[in-house]
Design a protein around this motif. Sequence first.
Motif, PDB file in Angstrom:
ATOM      1  N   TYR A   8       0.825  -1.209   0.000  1.00  0.00           N
ATOM      2  CA  TYR A   8       0.000   0.000   0.000  1.00  0.00           C
ATOM      3  C   TYR A   8       0.862   1.262   0.000  1.00  0.00           C
ATOM      4  CZ  TYR A   8      -3.154  -3.625   1.796  1.00  0.00           C
ATOM      5  OH  TYR A   8      -3.877  -4.780   1.973  1.00  0.00           O
ATOM      6  N   PHE A   9       0.520   2.178  -0.905  1.00  0.00           N
ATOM      7  CA  PHE A   9       1.215   3.455  -0.958  1.00  0.00           C
ATOM      8  C   PHE A   9       0.189   4.552  -1.249  1.00  0.00           C
ATOM      9  CE2 PHE A   9       4.258   6.669  -2.451  1.00  0.00           C
ATOM     10  CZ  PHE A   9       5.295   6.491  -1.538  1.00  0.00           C
ATOM     11  N   PRO A  10      -0.714   4.796  -0.296  1.00  0.00           N
ATOM     12  CA  PRO A  10      -1.770   5.787  -0.521  1.00  0.00           C
ATOM     13  C   PRO A  10      -1.226   7.207  -0.562  1.00  0.00           C
ATOM     14  CG  PRO A  10      -1.827   5.016   1.758  1.00  0.00           C
ATOM     15  CD  PRO A  10      -0.822   4.161   1.030  1.00  0.00           C
ATOM     16  N   ILE A  11      -1.408   7.871  -1.688  1.00  0.00           N
ATOM     17  CA  ILE A  11      -0.921   9.238  -1.855  1.00  0.00           C
ATOM     18  C   ILE A  11      -1.728  10.175  -0.945  1.00  0.00           C
ATOM     19  CG2 ILE A  11      -0.541  11.106  -3.495  1.00  0.00           C
ATOM     20  CD1 ILE A  11       1.176   8.577  -3.966  1.00  0.00           C
ATOM     21  N   PRO A  12      -1.062  10.980  -0.116  1.00  0.00           N
ATOM     22  CA  PRO A  12      -1.775  11.841   0.839  1.00  0.00           C
ATOM     23  C   PRO A  12      -2.796  12.786   0.215  1.00  0.00           C
ATOM     24  CG  PRO A  12       0.544  11.707   1.423  1.00  0.00           C
ATOM     25  CD  PRO A  12       0.399  11.033   0.080  1.00  0.00           C
ATOM     26  N   SER A  13      -2.573  13.227  -1.009  1.00  0.00           N
ATOM     27  CA  SER A  13      -3.497  14.165  -1.642  1.00  0.00           C
ATOM     28  C   SER A  13      -4.775  13.502  -2.149  1.00  0.00           C
ATOM     29  CB  SER A  13      -2.811  14.888  -2.802  1.00  0.00           C
ATOM     30  OG  SER A  13      -2.402  13.967  -3.790  1.00  0.00           O
ATOM     31  N   HIS A  14      -4.833  12.172  -2.114  1.00  0.00           N
ATOM     32  CA  HIS A  14      -6.029  11.450  -2.539  1.00  0.00           C
ATOM     33  C   HIS A  14      -6.917  11.184  -1.323  1.00  0.00           C
ATOM     34  CE1 HIS A  14      -3.835   9.774  -6.336  1.00  0.00           C
ATOM     35  NE2 HIS A  14      -4.151  11.056  -6.433  1.00  0.00           N
ATOM     36  N   THR A  15      -8.074  11.787  -1.297  1.00  0.00           N
ATOM     37  CA  THR A  15      -8.938  11.763  -0.115  1.00  0.00           C
ATOM     38  C   THR A  15      -9.245  10.364   0.399  1.00  0.00           C
ATOM     39  OG1 THR A  15      -9.990  13.817  -0.852  1.00  0.00           O
ATOM     40  CG2 THR A  15     -11.164  12.521   0.811  1.00  0.00           C
ATOM     41  N   ASN A  16      -9.531   9.438  -0.494  1.00  0.00           N
ATOM     42  CA  ASN A  16      -9.975   8.105  -0.072  1.00  0.00           C
ATOM     43  C   ASN A  16      -8.941   7.007  -0.263  1.00  0.00           C
ATOM     44  OD1 ASN A  16     -13.009   8.235   0.710  1.00  0.00           O
ATOM     45  ND2 ASN A  16     -12.836   9.524  -1.113  1.00  0.00           N
ATOM     46  N   GLN A  41     -16.046   5.475 -10.414  1.00  0.00           N
ATOM     47  CA  GLN A  41     -17.268   5.841  -9.701  1.00  0.00           C
ATOM     48  C   GLN A  41     -16.981   6.606  -8.409  1.00  0.00           C
ATOM     49  OE1 GLN A  41     -19.634   2.272  -9.105  1.00  0.00           O
ATOM     50  NE2 GLN A  41     -19.041   1.476 -11.117  1.00  0.00           N
ATOM     51  N   TRP A  42     -15.888   6.227  -7.725  1.00  0.00           N
ATOM     52  CA  TRP A  42     -15.644   6.819  -6.403  1.00  0.00           C
ATOM     53  C   TRP A  42     -14.344   7.623  -6.311  1.00  0.00           C
ATOM     54  CZ3 TRP A  42     -11.099   5.381  -4.187  1.00  0.00           C
ATOM     55  CH2 TRP A  42     -10.516   4.181  -4.633  1.00  0.00           C
ATOM     56  N   GLN A  88     -15.214  13.664  -0.727  1.00  0.00           N
ATOM     57  CA  GLN A  88     -16.016  13.125   0.365  1.00  0.00           C
ATOM     58  C   GLN A  88     -15.615  11.683   0.651  1.00  0.00           C
ATOM     59  OE1 GLN A  88     -18.211  15.208   1.913  1.00  0.00           O
ATOM     60  NE2 GLN A  88     -17.497  16.759   0.449  1.00  0.00           N
ATOM     61  N   SER A  89     -15.772  11.269   1.902  1.00  0.00           N
ATOM     62  CA  SER A  89     -15.470   9.894   2.264  1.00  0.00           C
ATOM     63  C   SER A  89     -16.361   8.929   1.490  1.00  0.00           C
ATOM     64  CB  SER A  89     -15.684   9.678   3.771  1.00  0.00           C
ATOM     65  OG  SER A  89     -15.572   8.296   4.096  1.00  0.00           O
TER      66      SER A  89
END
Length: 221
Positions: A100-108, A138-139, A144-145
Motif C-alpha cells: 500500500y502506498f496511498p498518496i496523501p493528496s487522494h482523499t480516499n 465511480q468513487w 467526500q469519504s
Amino acid sequence: MKLTTNVKVSATLAAVFVVLLSVLLYTNRSPERTEVAATEDPATATVWTEEIRTLTEAPDAKVQLVEFLDFECESCRALYPVMERIRAEYAGRIDIGIRYFPIPSHTNSHLAARVVEAAARQGRLEPMYQRMYETQAQWGESSQSQEAVFRGFAQELGLDITAFERDIADRSVAERVDRDFDAGLALGVQGTPTLFLNGVELPPMPTYEELRARIDTALAQ
C-alpha cells in the motif's frame, strides 16, 4: 573591490534563482507525488516482507514482482489490466505481491487501502483488490469519504460486516498500511505505481511485453 562586489552580487542572485526554481518545480509536481518524509531506515527497508499481501505465489519463489500502489491512482488503474494479464499468465510460477502506498493528496486512498486490508483479513484480498480498480471511476477523486460505497463492496463480496467495520477503524490496520508507505519512501518510491522485480525498481508504466520480457529473463537465470 567593485568587481569583487559585483561577482558576489551575481553569485547571490544565481543562488536565489536556483532556490526559487527548485521551489517552483517542487510545488508543481504531479499530485501523485508524495510530500511525506520517510520514517523508516533506508538501510533496513526491504521490498518483500513476511506480511506482504500476495496475489499469486510460486513454490520456489525464484521471481518476486511487487507493486507499490494507490487504489485511487489513475495510473495504477491504467496498469491494472497489464498486472492482471501477467498474474494470469504466470500464476504459480512467480510471486506477485502488493504494498500500500496511498498518496496523501487522494482523499480516499488510505481508506481504500484499509478496506482492502480488512478484506484480506477475511481471505478476500483478490476480489476487493479487483473491485477497487474496476469501480475507481465511480468513487475516485471525490473530496467526500467513500466509506458507504466501500461498505457496499464488502456486503456484495459476502464479508462479515461487523468484522469489516471494526477492521477499517482499527489502528493496527492503519499502521499496517503506514508501514508499507514508510517502507516505500525508504526504498525511494516517489509515486504510484512503482514496480520492483526481485528487489530492483523497474522503469515506470511498463507495457505487458516489457514486463513479460523482464520476468522471462529473471526466470531463466
